[in-house]
Design a protein around this motif. Sequence first.
Motif, PDB file in Angstrom:
ATOM      1  N   LEU A  53     124.105   0.986 -55.227  1.00  0.00           N
ATOM      2  CA  LEU A  53     124.594  -0.387 -55.395  1.00  0.00           C
ATOM      3  C   LEU A  53     124.108  -1.268 -54.245  1.00  0.00           C
ATOM      4  CD1 LEU A  53     126.365  -2.406 -56.947  1.00  0.00           C
ATOM      5  CD2 LEU A  53     128.356  -1.527 -55.716  1.00  0.00           C
ATOM      6  N   ALA A  54     124.041  -0.663 -53.052  1.00  0.00           N
ATOM      7  CA  ALA A  54     123.610  -1.429 -51.878  1.00  0.00           C
ATOM      8  C   ALA A  54     122.096  -1.591 -51.821  1.00  0.00           C
ATOM      9  CB  ALA A  54     124.105  -0.729 -50.610  1.00  0.00           C
ATOM     10  N   GLY A  55     121.377  -0.934 -52.728  1.00  0.00           N
ATOM     11  CA  GLY A  55     119.923  -1.056 -52.745  1.00  0.00           C
ATOM     12  C   GLY A  55     119.234  -0.094 -51.790  1.00  0.00           C
ATOM     13  N   ALA A  56     120.012   0.819 -51.170  1.00  0.00           N
ATOM     14  CA  ALA A  56     119.418   1.748 -50.205  1.00  0.00           C
ATOM     15  C   ALA A  56     118.861   3.000 -50.883  1.00  0.00           C
ATOM     16  CB  ALA A  56     120.463   2.152 -49.161  1.00  0.00           C
ATOM     17  N   ALA A  57     119.337   3.298 -52.090  1.00  0.00           N
ATOM     18  CA  ALA A  57     118.844   4.491 -52.798  1.00  0.00           C
ATOM     19  C   ALA A  57     118.166   4.033 -54.088  1.00  0.00           C
ATOM     20  CB  ALA A  57     120.021   5.417 -53.130  1.00  0.00           C
ATOM     21  N   ARG A 140     124.535  -5.140 -58.876  1.00  0.00           N
ATOM     22  CA  ARG A 140     123.534  -5.274 -57.824  1.00  0.00           C
ATOM     23  C   ARG A 140     122.835  -6.630 -57.920  1.00  0.00           C
ATOM     24  NH1 ARG A 140     119.718   0.019 -57.040  1.00  0.00           N
ATOM     25  NH2 ARG A 140     117.963  -1.007 -56.107  1.00  0.00           N
ATOM     26  N   THR A 141     122.569  -7.063 -59.137  1.00  0.00           N
ATOM     27  CA  THR A 141     121.919  -8.361 -59.347  1.00  0.00           C
ATOM     28  C   THR A 141     122.853  -9.501 -58.954  1.00  0.00           C
ATOM     29  OG1 THR A 141     120.891  -7.338 -61.244  1.00  0.00           O
ATOM     30  CG2 THR A 141     120.674  -9.711 -61.109  1.00  0.00           C
ATOM     31  N   ASP A 142     124.143  -9.323 -59.244  1.00  0.00           N
ATOM     32  CA  ASP A 142     125.087 -10.422 -59.007  1.00  0.00           C
ATOM     33  C   ASP A 142     125.587 -10.509 -57.569  1.00  0.00           C
ATOM     34  OD1 ASP A 142     124.854 -11.154 -61.582  1.00  0.00           O
ATOM     35  OD2 ASP A 142     126.603 -10.050 -62.275  1.00  0.00           O
ATOM     36  N   PHE A 143     125.442  -9.388 -56.830  1.00  0.00           N
ATOM     37  CA  PHE A 143     125.901  -9.411 -55.435  1.00  0.00           C
ATOM     38  C   PHE A 143     124.842 -10.102 -54.575  1.00  0.00           C
ATOM     39  CE2 PHE A 143     128.931  -5.471 -55.494  1.00  0.00           C
ATOM     40  CZ  PHE A 143     129.796  -6.184 -56.297  1.00  0.00           C
ATOM     41  N   SER A 144     125.044 -11.397 -54.378  1.00  0.00           N
ATOM     42  CA  SER A 144     124.095 -12.144 -53.540  1.00  0.00           C
ATOM     43  C   SER A 144     124.899 -12.909 -52.501  1.00  0.00           C
ATOM     44  CB  SER A 144     123.286 -13.105 -54.417  1.00  0.00           C
ATOM     45  OG  SER A 144     124.170 -13.907 -55.151  1.00  0.00           O
ATOM     46  N   PRO A 145     124.271 -13.328 -51.410  1.00  0.00           N
ATOM     47  CA  PRO A 145     125.020 -14.002 -50.351  1.00  0.00           C
ATOM     48  C   PRO A 145     125.838 -15.179 -50.899  1.00  0.00           C
ATOM     49  CG  PRO A 145     122.800 -13.508 -49.617  1.00  0.00           C
ATOM     50  CD  PRO A 145     122.857 -13.156 -51.072  1.00  0.00           C
ATOM     51  N   GLY A 146     127.107 -15.186 -50.555  1.00  0.00           N
ATOM     52  CA  GLY A 146     127.984 -16.290 -50.960  1.00  0.00           C
ATOM     53  C   GLY A 146     128.623 -16.119 -52.331  1.00  0.00           C
ATOM     54  N   ALA A 147     128.210 -15.120 -53.094  1.00  0.00           N
ATOM     55  CA  ALA A 147     128.840 -14.917 -54.410  1.00  0.00           C
ATOM     56  C   ALA A 147     130.315 -14.570 -54.191  1.00  0.00           C
ATOM     57  CB  ALA A 147     128.135 -13.790 -55.169  1.00  0.00           C
ATOM     58  N   ARG A 148     131.165 -15.167 -55.041  1.00  0.00           N
ATOM     59  CA  ARG A 148     132.613 -14.906 -54.887  1.00  0.00           C
ATOM     60  C   ARG A 148     132.999 -13.731 -55.783  1.00  0.00           C
ATOM     61  NH1 ARG A 148     133.752 -20.957 -56.381  1.00  0.00           N
ATOM     62  NH2 ARG A 148     131.919 -20.361 -57.572  1.00  0.00           N
ATOM     63  N   VAL A 149     133.416 -12.643 -55.137  1.00  0.00           N
ATOM     64  CA  VAL A 149     133.710 -11.412 -55.875  1.00  0.00           C
ATOM     65  C   VAL A 149     135.200 -11.116 -55.738  1.00  0.00           C
ATOM     66  CG1 VAL A 149     133.246  -8.926 -56.010  1.00  0.00           C
ATOM     67  CG2 VAL A 149     131.392 -10.516 -55.421  1.00  0.00           C
ATOM     68  N   VAL A 150     135.880 -10.999 -56.871  1.00  0.00           N
ATOM     69  CA  VAL A 150     137.298 -10.598 -56.851  1.00  0.00           C
ATOM     70  C   VAL A 150     137.396  -9.202 -57.432  1.00  0.00           C
ATOM     71  CG1 VAL A 150     139.608 -11.068 -57.732  1.00  0.00           C
ATOM     72  CG2 VAL A 150     138.152 -12.966 -56.978  1.00  0.00           C
ATOM     73  N   LEU A 151     137.904  -8.276 -56.621  1.00  0.00           N
ATOM     74  CA  LEU A 151     138.042  -6.885 -57.042  1.00  0.00           C
ATOM     75  C   LEU A 151     139.514  -6.606 -57.292  1.00  0.00           C
ATOM     76  CD1 LEU A 151     135.666  -5.376 -54.354  1.00  0.00           C
ATOM     77  CD2 LEU A 151     135.192  -5.601 -56.770  1.00  0.00           C
ATOM     78  N   VAL A 152     139.801  -6.109 -58.464  1.00  0.00           N
ATOM     79  CA  VAL A 152     141.196  -5.796 -58.794  1.00  0.00           C
ATOM     80  C   VAL A 152     141.387  -4.301 -58.634  1.00  0.00           C
ATOM     81  CG1 VAL A 152     142.992  -5.981 -60.533  1.00  0.00           C
ATOM     82  CG2 VAL A 152     141.143  -7.687 -60.466  1.00  0.00           C
ATOM     83  N   GLY A 153     142.236  -3.900 -57.665  1.00  0.00           N
ATOM     84  CA  GLY A 153     142.493  -2.482 -57.441  1.00  0.00           C
ATOM     85  C   GLY A 153     141.816  -2.007 -56.174  1.00  0.00           C
ATOM     86  N   ALA A 154     142.632  -1.563 -55.202  1.00  0.00           N
ATOM     87  CA  ALA A 154     142.086  -1.055 -53.939  1.00  0.00           C
ATOM     88  C   ALA A 154     142.126   0.464 -53.936  1.00  0.00           C
ATOM     89  CB  ALA A 154     142.854  -1.641 -52.754  1.00  0.00           C
ATOM     90  N   GLY A 155     141.524   1.059 -54.969  1.00  0.00           N
ATOM     91  CA  GLY A 155     141.318   2.514 -54.989  1.00  0.00           C
ATOM     92  C   GLY A 155     139.937   2.799 -54.423  1.00  0.00           C
ATOM     93  N   TRP A 156     139.454   4.024 -54.606  1.00  0.00           N
ATOM     94  CA  TRP A 156     138.157   4.400 -54.021  1.00  0.00           C
ATOM     95  C   TRP A 156     137.036   3.513 -54.535  1.00  0.00           C
ATOM     96  CZ3 TRP A 156     138.964   7.013 -49.901  1.00  0.00           C
ATOM     97  CH2 TRP A 156     139.992   7.938 -49.828  1.00  0.00           C
ATOM     98  N   ALA A 164     130.099  -2.565 -50.442  1.00  0.00           N
ATOM     99  CA  ALA A 164     128.735  -2.904 -50.887  1.00  0.00           C
ATOM    100  C   ALA A 164     128.592  -4.422 -51.044  1.00  0.00           C
ATOM    101  CB  ALA A 164     128.425  -2.193 -52.203  1.00  0.00           C
ATOM    102  N   ALA A 165     129.625  -5.058 -51.576  1.00  0.00           N
ATOM    103  CA  ALA A 165     129.556  -6.513 -51.785  1.00  0.00           C
ATOM    104  C   ALA A 165     129.508  -7.247 -50.443  1.00  0.00           C
ATOM    105  CB  ALA A 165     130.757  -6.972 -52.617  1.00  0.00           C
ATOM    106  N   ARG A 166     130.286  -6.762 -49.484  1.00  0.00           N
ATOM    107  CA  ARG A 166     130.224  -7.404 -48.163  1.00  0.00           C
ATOM    108  C   ARG A 166     128.841  -7.203 -47.539  1.00  0.00           C
ATOM    109  NH1 ARG A 166     131.597 -11.176 -46.592  1.00  0.00           N
ATOM    110  NH2 ARG A 166     131.828 -10.676 -44.382  1.00  0.00           N
ATOM    111  N   ASP A 171     131.446 -13.130 -50.663  1.00  0.00           N
ATOM    112  CA  ASP A 171     132.830 -13.386 -50.227  1.00  0.00           C
ATOM    113  C   ASP A 171     133.707 -12.509 -51.103  1.00  0.00           C
ATOM    114  OD1 ASP A 171     132.029 -15.276 -48.450  1.00  0.00           O
ATOM    115  OD2 ASP A 171     132.244 -16.948 -49.856  1.00  0.00           O
ATOM    116  N   VAL A 172     134.466 -11.616 -50.475  1.00  0.00           N
ATOM    117  CA  VAL A 172     135.161 -10.597 -51.261  1.00  0.00           C
ATOM    118  C   VAL A 172     136.675 -10.694 -51.106  1.00  0.00           C
ATOM    119  CG1 VAL A 172     135.433  -8.113 -51.647  1.00  0.00           C
ATOM    120  CG2 VAL A 172     133.195  -9.025 -51.010  1.00  0.00           C
ATOM    121  N   VAL A 173     137.362 -10.774 -52.243  1.00  0.00           N
ATOM    122  CA  VAL A 173     138.826 -10.679 -52.257  1.00  0.00           C
ATOM    123  C   VAL A 173     139.169  -9.386 -52.980  1.00  0.00           C
ATOM    124  CG1 VAL A 173     140.993 -11.752 -52.977  1.00  0.00           C
ATOM    125  CG2 VAL A 173     139.019 -13.196 -52.434  1.00  0.00           C
ATOM    126  N   VAL A 174     140.045  -8.583 -52.376  1.00  0.00           N
ATOM    127  CA  VAL A 174     140.530  -7.375 -53.056  1.00  0.00           C
ATOM    128  C   VAL A 174     142.021  -7.559 -53.316  1.00  0.00           C
ATOM    129  CG1 VAL A 174     140.921  -4.884 -52.879  1.00  0.00           C
ATOM    130  CG2 VAL A 174     138.794  -5.854 -52.000  1.00  0.00           C
TER     131      VAL A 174
END
Length: 418
Positions: A53-57, A140-156, A164-166, A171-174
């Motif tokens: 997801l981070a583009g490293a692999a 991976r395509t949508d995670f770009s600088p400044g994109a507002r990402v809201v994640l529902v659920g603080a599990g693994w 990865a989004a950070r 900008d990440v809200v969990v």
Amino acid sequence: MTDRQTFVIVGAGLAGASAAAALRSEGFAGRIVLVGAEPHPPYERPPLSKGYLAGAADRASVFVHPEPWYAENRVELRRSTRVTELDRRRHQVVLDSGDRLGYDRLLLTTGARPRTLAVLGADQVDVRYLRSVDDSDRLRTDFSPGARVVLVGAGWIGLETAAAARGAGCDVVVLEHAELPLLRVLGPEVAGVFAGLHRDHGVDLRCGVTLTGVRPAGPGRTSSATVHLDDGTELEADVVLAGVGVLPDTDLAGRAGLDVDDGILVDSELRTSDPDVFAAGDVANAAHPLLGRSIRVEHWANALNQPRTAARAMLGLPTSYDRLPYFFSDQYDLGLEYTGYVSPGGYDQVVVRGDPASRQFIAFWMSGARVLAGMNVNVWDVTGPIGDLIRSGSPVDTARLADPGVALADAVTTSPAP
Ligand SMILES: Cc1cc2nc3c(=O)[nH]c(=O)nc-3n(C[C@H](O)[C@H](O)[C@H](O)COP(=O)(O)OP(=O)(O)OC[C@H]3O[C@@H](n4cnc5c(N)ncnc54)[C@H](O)[C@@H]3O)c2cc1C
């Protein structure tokens, strides 16, 4: 003679691919058909929320076996093919093409699928889930600088995706309903470490909140959705991702009349209530000889190792699956491994070796003087000794267990447990 037999594996994920390899290494020379609904050859999912997801692999690194392996090992891989019915009376599976495939032994490795977000408006918004490589590609395509990402659920999955989004500059809200991330798995003693970790990396982590709805963003808004919380807060999001758990994919087994209860029920040889049908991986709720109960494990190591037991059992060889549950996670510069099993609230104290504030420590979940589970955080090469402590069931001296200067094996006390 098994050489003329056909073994069918339904579900071409890690467990299915591992089972095919194990059958060959156990000497099975008959026909193996591996049927998978996805268009891809079997792949590993852990990188999908981490390095991939981070583009490293790269993509090639996620596949369980290189593509030629299937032909070289005479494993008939049928991709983009769903098994729609299991006809146990005729020993056949029905494919979505309508074709039937006979089996002598059948292994179900149908895995799990994400639980969907059950809030008002979730069906009107493009709520994302992360299970497949295609899901990961899209994120991976949508995670770009400044994109507002809201994640529902603080599990693994939610937390790894937040990292990865950070890393991609979003900008990440969990949002988490419980008071702390991972509270149910780790308990309050350790879960706070993950709250601190994510806040230190700039995540806006909101615990104890309830989602009341999601709506497509109104006209004139640049976001794709608005997320509503019960305190009246409205969050604008370019990406809404739900990581609210998974459900075992038991449809086929249930309709075929196999015993199902939070997964397909299997004995310690991974045999279902039908002697010719076996189950392994995320979908199997297996009797565990060491723990004295049935457990369903949604982790990589289980999907890798259980199929080896299933393969032996399918071949009529003596076997039993008694490995301790094990999983790992990577978030930012924190890596961890967790060994053992604790039912929610099923421990009476947590003993810590090292300093959680430094994010380099080992936590042990205890029942009296016995270790039930251990999690090493940024401490390595200790899962063997941790597993030995758990397996032996020996009482330990908790002061010695907490002391980094004492070898883990030397924490065992000779006096009888209380
Ligand atoms: C993003 C992500 C990150 C993860 N990270 C970690 C981690 O860090 N550490 C860890 O220990 N675990 C991790 N896991 C969990 C681990 O990946 C799973 O435990 C593992 O994938 C389970 O493998 P499986 O083969 O049992 O099931 P699955 O991987 O779910 O595979 C099942 C396959 O069966 C197919 N299928 C289902 N029904 C049918 C049918 N009727 N016909 C044909 N095919 C069918 C499905 O399409 C699927 O491809 C992660 C999981 C995800 C999603």
